[in-house]
Design a protein around this motif. Structure first.
Motif, PDB file in Angstrom:
ATOM      1  N   ALA A  16       0.850  -1.195   0.000  1.00 15.70           N
ATOM      2  CA  ALA A  16       0.000   0.000   0.000  1.00 15.70           C
ATOM      3  C   ALA A  16       0.883   1.242   0.000  1.00 15.70           C
ATOM      4  O   ALA A  16       1.871   1.304   0.719  1.00 15.70           O
ATOM      5  CB  ALA A  16      -0.913   0.004   1.214  1.00 15.70           C
ATOM      6  N   GLU A  17       0.521   2.224  -0.825  1.00 20.16           N
ATOM      7  CA  GLU A  17       1.267   3.485  -0.876  1.00 20.16           C
ATOM      8  C   GLU A  17       0.773   4.417   0.217  1.00 20.16           C
ATOM      9  O   GLU A  17      -0.418   4.483   0.502  1.00 20.16           O
ATOM     10  CB  GLU A  17       1.091   4.160  -2.232  1.00 20.16           C
ATOM     11  CG  GLU A  17       1.835   3.481  -3.339  1.00 20.16           C
ATOM     12  CD  GLU A  17       1.779   4.285  -4.626  1.00 20.16           C
ATOM     13  OE1 GLU A  17       0.830   5.079  -4.813  1.00 20.16           O
ATOM     14  OE2 GLU A  17       2.690   4.120  -5.440  1.00 20.16           O
ATOM     15  N   ARG A  19       0.162   8.223   1.557  1.00 19.68           N
ATOM     16  CA  ARG A  19      -0.043   9.593   1.064  1.00 19.68           C
ATOM     17  C   ARG A  19       0.278  10.550   2.205  1.00 19.68           C
ATOM     18  O   ARG A  19      -0.053  10.286   3.355  1.00 19.68           O
ATOM     19  CB  ARG A  19      -1.481   9.776   0.615  1.00 19.68           C
ATOM     20  CG  ARG A  19      -1.849   8.860  -0.535  1.00 19.68           C
ATOM     21  CD  ARG A  19      -3.252   9.122  -0.995  1.00 19.68           C
ATOM     22  NE  ARG A  19      -3.881   7.857  -1.360  1.00 19.68           N
ATOM     23  CZ  ARG A  19      -5.132   7.723  -1.683  1.00 19.68           C
ATOM     24  NH1 ARG A  19      -5.943   8.765  -1.677  1.00 19.68           N
ATOM     25  NH2 ARG A  19      -5.626   6.555  -2.007  1.00 19.68           N
ATOM     26  N   ARG A  28      -6.690   7.279   2.800  1.00 18.19           N
ATOM     27  CA  ARG A  28      -6.193   5.906   2.886  1.00 18.19           C
ATOM     28  C   ARG A  28      -7.223   4.983   3.541  1.00 18.19           C
ATOM     29  O   ARG A  28      -7.281   3.792   3.234  1.00 18.19           O
ATOM     30  CB  ARG A  28      -4.902   5.882   3.708  1.00 18.19           C
ATOM     31  CG  ARG A  28      -3.815   5.107   3.075  1.00 18.19           C
ATOM     32  CD  ARG A  28      -2.514   5.057   3.841  1.00 18.19           C
ATOM     33  NE  ARG A  28      -2.487   5.564   5.189  1.00 18.19           N
ATOM     34  CZ  ARG A  28      -1.763   6.605   5.590  1.00 18.19           C
ATOM     35  NH1 ARG A  28      -1.018   7.259   4.734  1.00 18.19           N
ATOM     36  NH2 ARG A  28      -1.773   6.999   6.838  1.00 18.19           N
ATOM     37  N   HIS A  31      -9.942   4.519   0.448  1.00 23.23           N
ATOM     38  CA  HIS A  31      -9.451   3.827  -0.744  1.00 23.23           C
ATOM     39  C   HIS A  31      -7.925   3.764  -0.711  1.00 23.23           C
ATOM     40  O   HIS A  31      -7.269   4.802  -0.651  1.00 23.23           O
ATOM     41  CB  HIS A  31      -9.905   4.560  -2.012  1.00 23.23           C
ATOM     42  CG  HIS A  31      -9.397   3.936  -3.266  1.00 23.23           C
ATOM     43  ND1 HIS A  31      -9.809   2.700  -3.691  1.00 23.23           N
ATOM     44  CD2 HIS A  31      -8.503   4.370  -4.174  1.00 23.23           C
ATOM     45  CE1 HIS A  31      -9.185   2.412  -4.822  1.00 23.23           C
ATOM     46  NE2 HIS A  31      -8.388   3.415  -5.131  1.00 23.23           N
ATOM     47  N   ARG A  32      -7.395   2.576  -0.748  1.00 23.55           N
ATOM     48  CA  ARG A  32      -5.938   2.408  -0.741  1.00 23.55           C
ATOM     49  C   ARG A  32      -5.409   2.289  -2.153  1.00 23.55           C
ATOM     50  O   ARG A  32      -6.039   1.675  -3.014  1.00 23.55           O
ATOM     51  CB  ARG A  32      -5.545   1.153   0.027  1.00 23.55           C
ATOM     52  CG  ARG A  32      -5.696   1.317   1.492  1.00 23.55           C
ATOM     53  CD  ARG A  32      -5.064   0.158   2.190  1.00 23.55           C
ATOM     54  NE  ARG A  32      -5.059   0.439   3.611  1.00 23.55           N
ATOM     55  CZ  ARG A  32      -4.189  -0.051   4.453  1.00 23.55           C
ATOM     56  NH1 ARG A  32      -3.277  -0.879   4.036  1.00 23.55           N
ATOM     57  NH2 ARG A  32      -4.245   0.253   5.718  1.00 23.55           N
ATOM     58  N   ARG A  33      -4.245   2.875  -2.354  1.00 27.18           N
ATOM     59  CA  ARG A  33      -3.523   2.711  -3.616  1.00 27.18           C
ATOM     60  C   ARG A  33      -2.404   1.707  -3.380  1.00 27.18           C
ATOM     61  O   ARG A  33      -1.726   1.753  -2.361  1.00 27.18           O
ATOM     62  CB  ARG A  33      -2.917   4.031  -4.072  1.00 27.18           C
ATOM     63  CG  ARG A  33      -3.922   5.034  -4.534  1.00 27.18           C
ATOM     64  CD  ARG A  33      -3.198   6.245  -5.063  1.00 27.18           C
ATOM     65  NE  ARG A  33      -4.152   7.293  -5.361  1.00 27.18           N
ATOM     66  CZ  ARG A  33      -3.819   8.524  -5.655  1.00 27.18           C
ATOM     67  NH1 ARG A  33      -2.542   8.881  -5.683  1.00 27.18           N
ATOM     68  NH2 ARG A  33      -4.739   9.421  -5.921  1.00 27.18           N
ATOM     69  N   TYR A  34      -2.237   0.831  -4.332  1.00 29.22           N
ATOM     70  CA  TYR A  34      -1.207  -0.193  -4.219  1.00 29.22           C
ATOM     71  C   TYR A  34      -0.213  -0.071  -5.354  1.00 29.22           C
ATOM     72  O   TYR A  34      -0.518   0.453  -6.414  1.00 29.22           O
ATOM     73  CB  TYR A  34      -1.838  -1.594  -4.275  1.00 29.22           C
ATOM     74  CG  TYR A  34      -2.714  -1.898  -3.091  1.00 29.22           C
ATOM     75  CD1 TYR A  34      -2.175  -2.394  -1.918  1.00 29.22           C
ATOM     76  CD2 TYR A  34      -4.083  -1.695  -3.145  1.00 29.22           C
ATOM     77  CE1 TYR A  34      -2.979  -2.680  -0.816  1.00 29.22           C
ATOM     78  CE2 TYR A  34      -4.895  -1.977  -2.069  1.00 29.22           C
ATOM     79  CZ  TYR A  34      -4.333  -2.475  -0.905  1.00 29.22           C
ATOM     80  OH  TYR A  34      -5.126  -2.753   0.162  1.00 29.22           O
ATOM     81  N   ARG A  35       0.981  -0.577  -5.091  1.00 27.66           N
ATOM     82  CA  ARG A  35       1.971  -0.699  -6.158  1.00 27.66           C
ATOM     83  C   ARG A  35       2.671  -2.029  -5.982  1.00 27.66           C
ATOM     84  O   ARG A  35       2.754  -2.578  -4.886  1.00 27.66           O
ATOM     85  CB  ARG A  35       2.957   0.454  -6.164  1.00 27.66           C
ATOM     86  CG  ARG A  35       3.868   0.540  -4.979  1.00 27.66           C
ATOM     87  CD  ARG A  35       4.749   1.788  -5.086  1.00 27.66           C
ATOM     88  NE  ARG A  35       5.505   1.944  -3.862  1.00 27.66           N
ATOM     89  CZ  ARG A  35       6.818   1.850  -3.793  1.00 27.66           C
ATOM     90  NH1 ARG A  35       7.512   1.641  -4.879  1.00 27.66           N
ATOM     91  NH2 ARG A  35       7.433   1.994  -2.642  1.00 27.66           N
TER      92      ARG A  35
END
Length: 77
Positions: A16-17, A19, A28, A31-35
């Motif tokens: 998870a990124e 912010r 977060r 909504h989670r952003r993933y890489r």
């Protein structure tokens, strides 16, 4: 005849990124952003019988992960 044969070994981690700031912390929660991080990436090698092997590389290159995969304690997807 090789005792250990590894061909195109790859492991992908999904993290998870983060912010920055308070608004990032609240976002977060919704909504989670993933890489994806790939380490190791396409490693191939042969180890012959009675051969000594050194395994070196920079931090984060996947040395420990490779050894864990070969030992069976890390699942490969």
């Amino acid at each position: 005849m090789p005792q250990i044969t590894v061909t195109d070994l790859r492991k992908t981690y999904r993290i998870a990124e983060r912010r920055p700031g308070l608004s990032g912390a609240i976002a977060r929660l919704v909504h989670r952003r993933y890489r994806d991080i790939v380490a190791p990436d396409c490693i191939s090698f042969l180890v012959e019988s009675e051969e000594l092997v050194g395994y070196i590389g920079p931090n984060g290159a996947g040395k420990s992960t490779t050894v864990k995969i070969l030992g069976g304690s890390c699942a490969v997807r």
